[in-house]
Write an enzyme that holds these catalytic residues in place. Sequence first.
Site, PDB file in Angstrom:
ATOM      1  N   CYS A 121       0.585  -1.236   0.180  1.00  0.00           N
ATOM      2  CA  CYS A 121      -0.094   0.013  -0.050  1.00  0.00           C
ATOM      3  C   CYS A 121       0.736   1.268  -0.246  1.00  0.00           C
ATOM      4  O   CYS A 121       0.306   2.503  -0.160  1.00  0.00           O
ATOM      5  CB  CYS A 121      -0.982  -0.322   0.852  1.00  0.00           C
ATOM      6  SG  CYS A 121      -1.979  -1.798   1.115  1.00  0.00           S
ATOM      7  N   HIS A 255      -3.375   6.579   2.771  1.00  0.00           N
ATOM      8  CA  HIS A 255      -3.846   5.452   1.868  1.00  0.00           C
ATOM      9  C   HIS A 255      -5.078   5.201   2.215  1.00  0.00           C
ATOM     10  O   HIS A 255      -5.144   5.574   3.632  1.00  0.00           O
ATOM     11  CB  HIS A 255      -2.712   4.813   2.011  1.00  0.00           C
ATOM     12  CG  HIS A 255      -2.904   3.432   1.918  1.00  0.00           C
ATOM     13  ND1 HIS A 255      -4.074   2.512   1.003  1.00  0.00           N
ATOM     14  CD2 HIS A 255      -3.926   2.268   2.807  1.00  0.00           C
ATOM     15  CE1 HIS A 255      -3.955   1.677   1.224  1.00  0.00           C
ATOM     16  NE2 HIS A 255      -3.805   1.105   2.669  1.00  0.00           N
ATOM     17  N   ASN A 286      -9.729  -0.168   0.005  1.00  0.00           N
ATOM     18  CA  ASN A 286      -9.202  -0.626  -0.027  1.00  0.00           C
ATOM     19  C   ASN A 286      -7.850  -1.303  -0.984  1.00  0.00           C
ATOM     20  O   ASN A 286      -8.312  -2.154  -1.206  1.00  0.00           O
ATOM     21  CB  ASN A 286      -8.489  -0.481   1.555  1.00  0.00           C
ATOM     22  CG  ASN A 286      -6.614  -0.575   1.707  1.00  0.00           C
ATOM     23  OD1 ASN A 286      -6.194  -1.218   0.788  1.00  0.00           O
ATOM     24  ND2 ASN A 286      -6.175  -1.596   3.152  1.00  0.00           N
TER      25      ASN A 286
HETATM   26  C1  LIG Z   1      -9.726  -4.684  10.656  1.00  0.00           C
HETATM   27  C2  LIG Z   1     -10.610  -4.127  11.815  1.00  0.00           C
HETATM   28  C3  LIG Z   1     -11.466  -2.924  11.276  1.00  0.00           C
HETATM   29  C4  LIG Z   1     -11.534  -5.094  12.424  1.00  0.00           C
HETATM   30  O1  LIG Z   1     -11.359  -4.226  13.836  1.00  0.00           O
HETATM   31  P1  LIG Z   1     -10.730  -4.650  15.228  1.00  0.00           P
HETATM   32  O2  LIG Z   1     -11.667  -3.643  16.249  1.00  0.00           O
HETATM   33  O3  LIG Z   1      -9.704  -4.843  15.739  1.00  0.00           O
HETATM   34  O4  LIG Z   1     -12.004  -6.004  15.589  1.00  0.00           O
HETATM   35  P2  LIG Z   1     -11.189  -7.119  16.477  1.00  0.00           P
HETATM   36  O5  LIG Z   1     -10.414  -8.134  15.588  1.00  0.00           O
HETATM   37  O6  LIG Z   1     -10.816  -7.263  17.518  1.00  0.00           O
HETATM   38  O7  LIG Z   1     -12.872  -8.183  16.917  1.00  0.00           O
HETATM   39  C5  LIG Z   1     -13.851  -6.875  17.550  1.00  0.00           C
HETATM   40  C6  LIG Z   1     -14.937  -7.458  17.504  1.00  0.00           C
HETATM   41  O8  LIG Z   1     -15.555  -7.328  16.789  1.00  0.00           O
HETATM   42  C7  LIG Z   1     -15.811  -8.551  15.984  1.00  0.00           C
HETATM   43  N1  LIG Z   1     -15.691  -8.401  14.572  1.00  0.00           N
HETATM   44  C8  LIG Z   1     -14.975  -9.151  14.021  1.00  0.00           C
HETATM   45  N2  LIG Z   1     -14.619  -8.982  12.866  1.00  0.00           N
HETATM   46  C9  LIG Z   1     -16.337  -8.515  12.668  1.00  0.00           C
HETATM   47  C10 LIG Z   1     -16.945  -8.361  11.015  1.00  0.00           C
HETATM   48  N3  LIG Z   1     -16.513  -7.975   9.806  1.00  0.00           N
HETATM   49  N4  LIG Z   1     -18.263  -8.198  11.380  1.00  0.00           N
HETATM   50  C11 LIG Z   1     -18.759  -8.609  12.217  1.00  0.00           C
HETATM   51  N5  LIG Z   1     -17.983  -8.140  14.021  1.00  0.00           N
HETATM   52  C12 LIG Z   1     -16.542  -8.913  14.091  1.00  0.00           C
HETATM   53  C13 LIG Z   1     -15.611  -9.784  16.436  1.00  0.00           C
HETATM   54  O9  LIG Z   1     -15.731 -10.877  16.690  1.00  0.00           O
HETATM   55  C14 LIG Z   1     -15.214  -9.142  18.613  1.00  0.00           C
HETATM   56  O10 LIG Z   1     -15.515  -9.378  18.274  1.00  0.00           O
HETATM   57  P3  LIG Z   1     -16.272  -9.152  20.567  1.00  0.00           P
HETATM   58  O11 LIG Z   1     -15.849  -7.885  20.647  1.00  0.00           O
HETATM   59  O12 LIG Z   1     -17.768  -9.775  20.333  1.00  0.00           O
HETATM   60  O13 LIG Z   1     -15.039 -10.249  20.179  1.00  0.00           O
HETATM   61  C15 LIG Z   1      -9.167  -3.552  12.581  1.00  0.00           C
HETATM   62  O14 LIG Z   1      -8.236  -3.925  13.357  1.00  0.00           O
HETATM   63  C16 LIG Z   1      -8.768  -2.390  12.007  1.00  0.00           C
HETATM   64  O15 LIG Z   1      -9.048  -1.705  11.124  1.00  0.00           O
HETATM   65  N6  LIG Z   1      -7.441  -2.426  11.926  1.00  0.00           N
HETATM   66  C17 LIG Z   1      -6.619  -2.197  10.462  1.00  0.00           C
HETATM   67  C18 LIG Z   1      -6.470  -2.717   9.558  1.00  0.00           C
HETATM   68  C19 LIG Z   1      -6.403  -2.130   8.423  1.00  0.00           C
HETATM   69  O16 LIG Z   1      -6.408  -0.924   7.862  1.00  0.00           O
HETATM   70  N7  LIG Z   1      -5.312  -2.726   7.321  1.00  0.00           N
HETATM   71  C20 LIG Z   1      -5.306  -1.925   5.618  1.00  0.00           C
HETATM   72  C21 LIG Z   1      -3.519  -1.904   5.911  1.00  0.00           C
HETATM   73  S1  LIG Z   1      -3.151  -1.521   5.112  1.00  0.00           S
END
Ligand SMILES: CC(C)(COP(=O)(O)OP(=O)(O)OC[C@H]1O[C@@H](n2cnc3c(N)ncnc32)[C@H](O)[C@@H]1OP(=O)(O)O)[C@@H](O)C(=O)NCCC(=O)NCCS
Length: 330
Positions: A121, A255, A286
């Site tokens: 990215c 990005h 993305n």
């Molecule tokens: C990916 C991302 C959105 C996930 O969010 P998060 O808050 O870290 O999610 P987690 O994996 O910790 O899970 C949090 C909760 O959401 C739930 N969850 C995870 N994925 C889910 C989905 N796709 N839909 C609904 N719920 C979801 C989990 O089960 C968890 O539930 P709980 O609290 O009841 O246990 C976040 O980590 C993020 O934005 N990261 C940056 C990634 C990014 O930008 N990457 C690009 C790089 S170029």
Amino acid sequence: MPLSPSTGAQYARILGIGAAIPSRVVDNEEMCTYIDSSDEWIQQRTGIVERRWVAEGETVESLSLDAARQAIDRAGLAGADIDAVIVSTVSHMLQTPSLAAHIAAELGTDGAAAYDISAACAGFCYGLAQADALVRSGAATHVVVIGAETLSRITDLSDRSTAFLFADGAGAAVVGPSDTPAMGPVVWGSDGDQYDVINMTKPWPEALQAGENSNIFMEGRAVFRWATGFIASAAQECLDAAGVTAEELDVFIPHQANNRITDSMLRHLTLPDTVKVARTIKHYGNNSAASIPIAIDAMLASGEAKSGDLALIIGFGAGLVYAGQVVQLP
Ligand SMILES: CC(C)(COP(=O)(O)OP(=O)(O)OC[C@H]1O[C@@H](n2cnc3c(N)ncnc32)[C@H](O)[C@@H]1OP(=O)(O)O)[C@@H](O)C(=O)NCCC(=O)NCCS
């Protein structure tokens, strides 16, 4: 016998921008037929309402060509004027030859230098830094930098930690000589200690032997921490390196990884309200190396940004790697 070194233009600038948006719209409702999720959760966590994926007949090659042709045309040039082509992609499925060599031929260049780079990215900003250096060193006069991805082909649609995020698209810029400064110094680097934070599930030979696809996986929380801490500071360094204050900036184009990351960077940078902020992730998802040139194109097209504006751009992703600079928009 004395040796003659190459000498180039004093400054470089972006002369033209192009974008190619795939035709298939995948909204959150459709996404939720693949993963256990909801429109509300996806929008709240990422800002994505819908993303674009390639449809039948659209490929990373076709998107790259469309974006590059538009950028060359808008720069007032022809394919034969281009003497280097750099493609940043992680979606070209051949290790060799490069996608850039194919694109250079299709564009009608006269045997331009051509190579791919793998900087995920951050790839478009890596490519711009190289183009700036090539033009100023005299190694090339007009360089096409393309960021192109078809991440839908390497995303596991049953993985609820990545499926909703990734998308397809291409953007391109033509970089050439300038009479005045129009590209700030690149601020870039890597953190290979976090090599596994965004990676592929298996090397391709192993995946194929197992009858599987090799897909992107990601530790979302680790990426989020890095992007909102270290990368936010790197964005400030880009401004400092260019000698541009927050008040002088017109546009901020990080990005398009995630709207919450953009929001966090904005808090860190304390940019004035007058600075326009890219939010193209809402409709395009993305799309990795393509996200910054696509956002530049969209903001120029909508009138949110205008020719001559100073834009801070910064890319970050798998490696982990990052690169950013301040550029004047074409
Ligand atoms: C990916 C991302 C959105 C996930 O969010 P998060 O808050 O870290 O999610 P987690 O994996 O910790 O899970 C949090 C909760 O959401 C739930 N969850 C995870 N994925 C889910 C989905 N796709 N839909 C609904 N719920 C979801 C989990 O089960 C968890 O539930 P709980 O609290 O009841 O246990 C976040 O980590 C993020 O934005 N990261 C940056 C990634 C990014 O930008 N990457 C690009 C790089 S170029």
